[in-house]
Design an enzyme around this catalytic site. Structure first.
Site, PDB file in Angstrom:
ATOM      1  N   HIS A 103       0.849  -1.193   0.000  1.00 34.75           N
ATOM      2  CA  HIS A 103       0.000   0.000   0.000  1.00 34.75           C
ATOM      3  C   HIS A 103       0.886   1.245   0.000  1.00 34.75           C
ATOM      4  CE1 HIS A 103      -3.200  -2.748   0.919  1.00 34.75           C
ATOM      5  NE2 HIS A 103      -2.639  -3.089   2.063  1.00 34.75           N
ATOM      6  N   GLU A 120      -1.425  -0.462   8.461  1.00 35.27           N
ATOM      7  CA  GLU A 120      -2.367  -1.372   9.105  1.00 35.27           C
ATOM      8  C   GLU A 120      -1.642  -2.273  10.101  1.00 35.27           C
ATOM      9  OE1 GLU A 120      -4.152  -3.400   5.802  1.00 35.27           O
ATOM     10  OE2 GLU A 120      -2.238  -4.142   5.051  1.00 35.27           O
ATOM     11  N   HIS A 178       3.375  -7.509   1.843  1.00 35.78           N
ATOM     12  CA  HIS A 178       2.739  -8.449   2.768  1.00 35.78           C
ATOM     13  C   HIS A 178       1.708  -9.303   2.050  1.00 35.78           C
ATOM     14  CE1 HIS A 178       0.168  -4.841   2.713  1.00 35.78           C
ATOM     15  NE2 HIS A 178      -0.847  -5.704   2.841  1.00 35.78           N
ATOM     16  N   ARG A 198      -1.427  -4.723  -6.242  1.00 31.35           N
ATOM     17  CA  ARG A 198      -1.205  -6.167  -6.287  1.00 31.35           C
ATOM     18  C   ARG A 198       0.111  -6.435  -6.996  1.00 31.35           C
ATOM     19  NH1 ARG A 198      -5.336  -7.557  -9.060  1.00 31.35           N
ATOM     20  NH2 ARG A 198      -6.757  -7.543  -7.297  1.00 31.35           N
TER      21      ARG A 198
END
Length: 324
Positions: A103, A120, A178, A198
């Site tokens: 991200h 996150e 991740h 992605r």
């Protein structure tokens, strides 16, 4: 009207890689297979949470924020995020290996997408034997080397692979590569952002023989290529007192393992507080006299104008406590 602790209707997502843990964990009836995610508190467009209790039942989170502003969010949060709830809280149950992703940070996301970035964290609720996840790099790689590794299918060789068990915690700052592995059931707390690049999808093809879109070039500038000593969050469990799991500019998350009553003072905390019940049950009473029962799989939002809450476990209870 005075604000009170809020429950929301879960937004259940049927996804091809979804398992059957979420409905069991949340005691959703009838049981549904293939639920990959449950969005517990969300302000993402098209997936806005709806209140499930009290006088505000059936009101959307956006409506409530527009009405109550800093009373719900906190003064600084409202000034920074406006009517967007700053966190997205969800459960994820992966029956298959999920694609490898990254991200962008706030700066890159603002420049490219006029959006916030996405930092996150994951709390492992349960893990099947052999379950794992990827977080960060195990071997050095350059941006050009990354592109080449995607082309020759060697990218996974560079990643740090972590076998996981119940209670493991991973912090994933924007830029960290991740992926969640098969058999991993997690709670995720993240910035409100839907920007995902992605990177790799194991060359999987759909029924028509087509692979999923990859964002190789977009990800190239978003990835943090540094090697770190550790990618897993270390903490020591303690009963009846908060244990900090993570504190960053976007959220602070504590673990509460309770066998007796505890009072949490929020008088100096300019933020809402969310409780995610990981196990057991409890009752929560705020300083305004509002009572709410909470059980495993439920997520509760405590408004920012709440001064304190008393938590009374029914036997014992395990909670994640998070705020900005």
């Amino acid at each position: 009207m005075s604000l009170y602790p809020l429950k929301f209707k879960p937004i259940l997502k049927s996804i091809i890689w979804g398992g059957d843990e979420i409905c069991k964990f949340k005691n959703v009836s009838p049981l549904r297979a293939g639920i990959g995610e449950s969005w517990e508190i969300s302000s993402v467009e098209g997936n806005v949470s709806v209140v499930a209790n009290g006088d505000l039942e059936n009101k959307s989170l956006d409506e409530i924020i527009s009405t109550y502003k800093e009373q719900l969010l906190g003064k600084n949060n409202f000034e920074t995020f406006g009517t967007t709830f700053p966190l997205l809280i969800k459960f994820i149950d992966a029956r298959d290996n999920l694609s490898i992703q990254v991200h962008p940070d706030d700066e890159l996301a603002k420049k490219r997408h006029n959006s916030f970035g996405k930092t996150e964290m994951w709390y492992v609720i349960n893990a099947a034997p052999g379950a794992f996840l990827y977080s960060g790099f195990e071997k050095e790689i350059t941006p050009d080397g990354y592109v080449k590794s995607i082309e020759d299918n060697t990218f996974v060789d560079y990643l740090a692979k972590h076998d996981v068990k119940k209670g493991d915690v991973f912090f994933l700052p924007a830029g960290r590569v991740h992926a969640i592995g098969a058999g991993t059931f997690i709670a995720e707390i993240q910035q409100t952002s839907n920007i995902t690049y992605r990177i790799y999808d194991y060359n999987r093809k759909d029924a028509n023989g087509n692979g999923r879109e990859l964002h190789t070039e977009l990800a190239k500038d978003a990835i943090d290529y540094k090697l770190y000593d550790s990618y897993q969050t270390a903490y020591t469990r303690k009963e009846n007192q908060p244990v900090e799991l993570e504190s960053c500019r976007y959220f602070t998350t504590n673990l509460l393992e309770l066998t007796k009553d505890i009072t949490r003072d929020y008088s100096d905390n300019d933020s809402f507080v969310a409780y995610i019940c990981m196990g057991g049950a409890c009752s929560i009473r705020d300083n305004k006299g509002n009572d709410l029962s909470v059980k495993q799989g439920e997520t509760i939002l405590i408004p920012a104008d709440t001064q304190s809450v008393s938590i009374s476990p029914e036997g014992n209870v395990l909670l994640l406590e998070t705020y900005v």
